[in-house]
Write a protein that holds these residues in place. Structure first.
Motif, PDB file in Angstrom:
ATOM      1  N   MET A   1       0.849  -1.158   0.000  1.00 42.79           N
ATOM      2  CA  MET A   1       0.000   0.000   0.000  1.00 42.79           C
ATOM      3  C   MET A   1       0.904   1.234   0.000  1.00 42.79           C
ATOM      4  N   LEU A   2       0.593   2.167  -0.883  1.00 44.56           N
ATOM      5  CA  LEU A   2       1.354   3.401  -0.987  1.00 44.56           C
ATOM      6  C   LEU A   2       0.380   4.564  -0.816  1.00 44.56           C
ATOM      7  N   ILE A   3       0.711   5.471   0.091  1.00 38.74           N
ATOM      8  CA  ILE A   3      -0.120   6.641   0.357  1.00 38.74           C
ATOM      9  C   ILE A   3       0.723   7.877   0.071  1.00 38.74           C
ATOM     10  N   SER A   4       0.222   8.754  -0.806  1.00 37.16           N
ATOM     11  CA  SER A   4       1.003   9.918  -1.217  1.00 37.16           C
ATOM     12  C   SER A   4       0.100  11.010  -1.758  1.00 37.16           C
ATOM     13  N   ASP A   5       0.666  12.219  -1.886  1.00 37.16           N
ATOM     14  CA  ASP A   5      -0.038  13.304  -2.568  1.00 37.16           C
ATOM     15  C   ASP A   5       0.278  13.275  -4.067  1.00 37.16           C
ATOM     16  N   PHE A   6       1.228  12.468  -4.471  1.00 39.70           N
ATOM     17  CA  PHE A   6       1.609  12.269  -5.877  1.00 39.70           C
ATOM     18  C   PHE A   6       1.869  13.581  -6.617  1.00 39.70           C
ATOM     19  N   TYR A   7       2.586  14.481  -5.961  1.00 39.60           N
ATOM     20  CA  TYR A   7       2.971  15.729  -6.617  1.00 39.60           C
ATOM     21  C   TYR A   7       4.246  15.514  -7.406  1.00 39.60           C
ATOM     22  N   GLU A   8       4.101  14.791  -8.481  1.00 36.85           N
ATOM     23  CA  GLU A   8       5.193  14.484  -9.397  1.00 36.85           C
ATOM     24  C   GLU A   8       4.547  14.079 -10.712  1.00 36.85           C
ATOM     25  N   GLU A   9       5.330  14.092 -11.769  1.00 33.56           N
ATOM     26  CA  GLU A   9       4.806  13.682 -13.069  1.00 33.56           C
ATOM     27  C   GLU A   9       4.395  12.209 -13.011  1.00 33.56           C
ATOM     28  N   PRO A  10       3.261  11.842 -13.619  1.00 30.48           N
ATOM     29  CA  PRO A  10       2.795  10.454 -13.573  1.00 30.48           C
ATOM     30  C   PRO A  10       3.827   9.425 -14.040  1.00 30.48           C
ATOM     31  N   ASP A  11       4.583   9.729 -15.093  1.00 27.97           N
ATOM     32  CA  ASP A  11       5.597   8.778 -15.557  1.00 27.97           C
ATOM     33  C   ASP A  11       6.685   8.565 -14.509  1.00 27.97           C
ATOM     34  N   ALA A  12       7.094   9.623 -13.841  1.00 30.96           N
ATOM     35  CA  ALA A  12       8.118   9.512 -12.793  1.00 30.96           C
ATOM     36  C   ALA A  12       7.594   8.706 -11.606  1.00 30.96           C
ATOM     37  N   ILE A  13       6.330   8.907 -11.263  1.00 32.10           N
ATOM     38  CA  ILE A  13       5.717   8.151 -10.169  1.00 32.10           C
ATOM     39  C   ILE A  13       5.702   6.669 -10.520  1.00 32.10           C
ATOM     40  N   LEU A  14       5.267   6.371 -11.717  1.00 35.94           N
ATOM     41  CA  LEU A  14       5.184   4.973 -12.139  1.00 35.94           C
ATOM     42  C   LEU A  14       6.563   4.321 -12.141  1.00 35.94           C
ATOM     43  N   GLU A  15       7.561   5.019 -12.653  1.00 37.85           N
ATOM     44  CA  GLU A  15       8.928   4.474 -12.664  1.00 37.85           C
ATOM     45  C   GLU A  15       9.414   4.193 -11.243  1.00 37.85           C
ATOM     46  N   ALA A  16       9.050   5.057 -10.313  1.00 37.61           N
ATOM     47  CA  ALA A  16       9.495   4.893  -8.928  1.00 37.61           C
ATOM     48  C   ALA A  16       8.834   3.696  -8.249  1.00 37.61           C
ATOM     49  N   ILE A  17       7.599   3.412  -8.616  1.00 39.19           N
ATOM     50  CA  ILE A  17       6.897   2.318  -7.916  1.00 39.19           C
ATOM     51  C   ILE A  17       6.870   1.005  -8.701  1.00 39.19           C
ATOM     52  N   LYS A  18       7.304   1.019  -9.954  1.00 43.70           N
ATOM     53  CA  LYS A  18       7.315  -0.212 -10.748  1.00 43.70           C
ATOM     54  C   LYS A  18       8.008  -1.375 -10.044  1.00 43.70           C
ATOM     55  N   PRO A  19       9.166  -1.142  -9.417  1.00 43.56           N
ATOM     56  CA  PRO A  19       9.818  -2.278  -8.747  1.00 43.56           C
ATOM     57  C   PRO A  19       8.936  -2.950  -7.702  1.00 43.56           C
ATOM     58  N   LEU A  20       8.102  -2.183  -7.034  1.00 49.71           N
ATOM     59  CA  LEU A  20       7.202  -2.772  -6.045  1.00 49.71           C
ATOM     60  C   LEU A  20       6.186  -3.692  -6.706  1.00 49.71           C
ATOM     61  N   LYS A  21       5.696  -3.294  -7.853  1.00 49.99           N
ATOM     62  CA  LYS A  21       4.688  -4.073  -8.568  1.00 49.99           C
ATOM     63  C   LYS A  21       5.299  -5.321  -9.202  1.00 49.99           C
ATOM     64  N   PHE A  22       6.471  -5.155  -9.792  1.00 48.22           N
ATOM     65  CA  PHE A  22       7.011  -6.243 -10.593  1.00 48.22           C
ATOM     66  C   PHE A  22       7.743  -7.306  -9.796  1.00 48.22           C
ATOM     67  N   ILE A  23       7.844  -7.163  -8.481  1.00 53.32           N
ATOM     68  CA  ILE A  23       8.378  -8.265  -7.687  1.00 53.32           C
ATOM     69  C   ILE A  23       7.242  -9.086  -7.080  1.00 53.32           C
ATOM     70  N   GLY A  24       6.053  -8.888  -7.631  1.00 49.30           N
ATOM     71  CA  GLY A  24       4.925  -9.729  -7.271  1.00 49.30           C
ATOM     72  C   GLY A  24       3.950  -9.162  -6.269  1.00 49.30           C
ATOM     73  N   ASN A  25       4.118  -7.932  -5.887  1.00 50.16           N
ATOM     74  CA  ASN A  25       3.198  -7.326  -4.923  1.00 50.16           C
ATOM     75  C   ASN A  25       1.892  -6.909  -5.591  1.00 50.16           C
ATOM     76  N   ASP A  26       0.820  -7.045  -4.865  1.00 50.65           N
ATOM     77  CA  ASP A  26      -0.468  -6.503  -5.267  1.00 50.65           C
ATOM     78  C   ASP A  26      -0.479  -5.076  -4.733  1.00 50.65           C
ATOM     79  N   LEU A  27      -0.216  -4.107  -5.613  1.00 55.17           N
ATOM     80  CA  LEU A  27      -0.004  -2.732  -5.183  1.00 55.17           C
ATOM     81  C   LEU A  27      -1.303  -1.933  -5.189  1.00 55.17           C
ATOM     82  N   ILE A  28      -1.526  -1.212  -4.097  1.00 53.84           N
ATOM     83  CA  ILE A  28      -2.679  -0.335  -3.941  1.00 53.84           C
ATOM     84  C   ILE A  28      -2.137   1.054  -3.619  1.00 53.84           C
ATOM     85  N   VAL A  29      -2.580   2.059  -4.380  1.00 54.28           N
ATOM     86  CA  VAL A  29      -2.123   3.421  -4.114  1.00 54.28           C
ATOM     87  C   VAL A  29      -3.311   4.297  -3.727  1.00 54.28           C
ATOM     88  N   PHE A  30      -3.085   5.108  -2.710  1.00 55.41           N
ATOM     89  CA  PHE A  30      -4.074   6.069  -2.248  1.00 55.41           C
ATOM     90  C   PHE A  30      -3.508   7.456  -2.475  1.00 55.41           C
TER      91      PHE A  30
END
Length: 117
Positions: A1-30
């Motif tokens: 689970m990731l909780i943030s205000d996401f004040y960053e470009e969407p592509d940069a956010i996705l690049e930052a959290i991709k490792p969490l998703k691709f190691i098999g986690n079921d990722l939920i963002v708020f």
């Protein structure tokens, strides 16, 4: 689970959290925003402070409000799309709502989706 205000470009956010998703986690963002951030209902000219840099930004709300709301909507739409494309659950949370209500709403919608899959 990731909780943030996401004040960053969407592509940069996705690049930052991709490792969490691709190691098999079921990722939920708020995505947590204050009602004032969502509506931008300010009336008086004032200065806003960038909390990361300390920079003071003068703002005249009546000349900025419409553009701000459009940019925020675009940002939320882009986040929704990017996360959806990568099968990451995304939920926008308004800090004026009790957390338990927001979480119940999310879990209810997830349960409905699980029945459809």
């Amino acid at each position: 689970m990731l909780i943030s205000d996401f004040y960053e470009e969407p592509d940069a956010i996705l690049e930052a959290i991709k490792p969490l998703k691709f190691i098999g986690n079921d990722l939920i963002v708020f995505h947590v925003l204050d009602p004032a951030e969502l509506s931008f209902e300010y009336e008086d000219a004032s200065s806003f402070e960038d909390l990361e840099s300390g920079e003071q930004i003068p703002v005249v709300p009546e000349s900025l409000a419409k553009e701000y709301r459009a940019l925020l909507r675009e940002h939320i739409d882009a986040l929704t799309t990017k996360f959806s494309e990568h099968r990451i659950d995304y939920t926008l949370l308004n800090t004026s709502e009790p957390l338990d209500r927001a979480l119940f709403s999310y879990l209810s919608s997830r349960e409905r989706l699980m029945r459809v899959r």
